[in-house]
Design an enzyme around this catalytic site. Structure first.
Site, PDB file in Angstrom:
ATOM      1  N   LYS A 225       8.283  11.768   0.040  1.00 20.43           N
ATOM      2  CA  LYS A 225       7.637  13.082  -0.034  1.00 20.43           C
ATOM      3  C   LYS A 225       7.915  13.934   1.196  1.00 20.43           C
ATOM      4  CE  LYS A 225       4.570  12.434  -3.812  1.00 20.43           C
ATOM      5  NZ  LYS A 225       3.251  12.124  -4.346  1.00 20.43           N
ATOM      6  N   ARG A 265       3.413   3.441  -4.994  1.00 18.73           N
ATOM      7  CA  ARG A 265       4.378   3.928  -6.000  1.00 18.73           C
ATOM      8  C   ARG A 265       5.626   4.414  -5.262  1.00 18.73           C
ATOM      9  NH1 ARG A 265       5.875   8.823  -7.841  1.00 18.73           N
ATOM     10  NH2 ARG A 265       6.270   9.117 -10.060  1.00 18.73           N
TER      11      ARG A 265
END
Ligand code: PMM
Length: 288
Positions: A225, A265
């Protein structure tokens, strides 16, 4: 370890004795970090099986990019992308999670063998989602979400990001429980990067204990991210592209596992599989 962040399992899923690794298969042409690479059923199923071989405990299949500014795919297209991949992986014995905001996609994926529904809107995007999940008795990931990201970060304004995310998640969990989802099937997720800047994401990672206070297993999805790009670049530096953030992702996996996360994840599984095993070994030594 304090009882507050003691790792508990999720009813309806295998009980892993450490932080579980959720590998990501994005069946999309436009996802921010791996879009386009697995955009056909055979390749996507193969990729999911490869992730399991690398140490994934479950595989999260999604057909709609949630990247800021992404336009929504229509329902028929999302079904076409996702359901055959879910079926293919489930038929190979893989524990499959379906990443969708649509009740119809969740319902058909559950019928095709999915074990878990992962909704980044926590049931807000589609009013039929919670009834579908409740009727199926499926485990449900409730992520912190403030709406669709139509460019900019207008919804990402916080006085105290940790307190607000905890409060808003609490309200969402209450709504999901009122809608009939069993408490032992609810997983919470702070929604890193969703209406959040780098400092918000880092503050949330620093305070996972507060999220544990919600009393549900915790999923942390930091993989590749933007905040990791910011951290790696430093104040003036060049932000490395998404694919060069896997070592940083594995570092977050170790930190999250150490703090009692139920699962992480990730796109690149191998390093995270190692990270959660190291965290488990350290945890085991502490309990002795
Ligand atoms: N992030 C993305 C997609 N799905 N699901 C959960 N539960 N939590 C997340 O933070 C999350 C998610 C976006 O990332 P991707 O495009 O790399 O899949």
């Amino acid at each position: 370890m304090s009882t507050q962040n003691e790792r508990t399992g999720v009813a309806g899923l295998p009980a892993w004795d450490r932080c579980a690794v959720m590998g990501v298969v994005n069946v999309t042409p436009d996802s921010f970090s791996d879009g386009g690479r697995w955009f056909d059923t055979t390749a996507a199923v193969k990729h999911g099986l490869d992730l399991v071989a690398e140490g994934a405990d479950l595989v999260d299949v999604g057909g709609e990019s949630t990247r800021p500014g992404a336009s929504r795919v229509d329902e028929a297209e999302e079904l076409r992308r996702v359901v055959p991949v879910v079926r293919g992986l489930a038929s190979e014995g893989v524990v499959v999670s379906v990443d969708t905001m649509r009740a119809s996609v969740a319902e058909q994926s559950l019928a095709a063998g999915a074990a878990l529904v992962n909704d980044v809107s926590g049931g807000l995007a589609d009013p039929a989602m919670v009834p579908v999940v409740a009727a199926a008795g499926a485990p449900f990931v409730v992520m912190h979400w403030r709406g669709f990201l139509a460019g900019g970060n207008v919804r990402g304004v916080y006085e105290d990001v940790v307190a607000e995310v905890v409060d808003e998640l609490h309200a969402r969990v209450e709504a999901v429980l009122a809608g009939g989802v069993a408490p032992d099937r609810v997983v919470v997720d702070p929604g890193l990067g969703f209406s959040k800047d780098a400092e918000h994401d880092i503050a949330l990672l620093a305070h996972l204990d507060r999220l544990h206070g919600l009393g549900h297993p915790l999923l942390v999805a930091a993989s590749r991210k933007r905040f990791l790009g910011r951290v790696l670049a430093g104040p003036e530096g060049t932000v490395p592209p998404a694919r060069e953030r896997d070592a940083a992702t594995a570092a977050v996996s170790a930190l999250a596992a150490h703090q009692g996360a139920w699962a992480v994840r990730v796109h690149e599984v191998r390093a995270t599989a190692d990270a959660v095993r190291v965290a488990r070994a350290v945890e085991g030594a502490r309990q002795r």
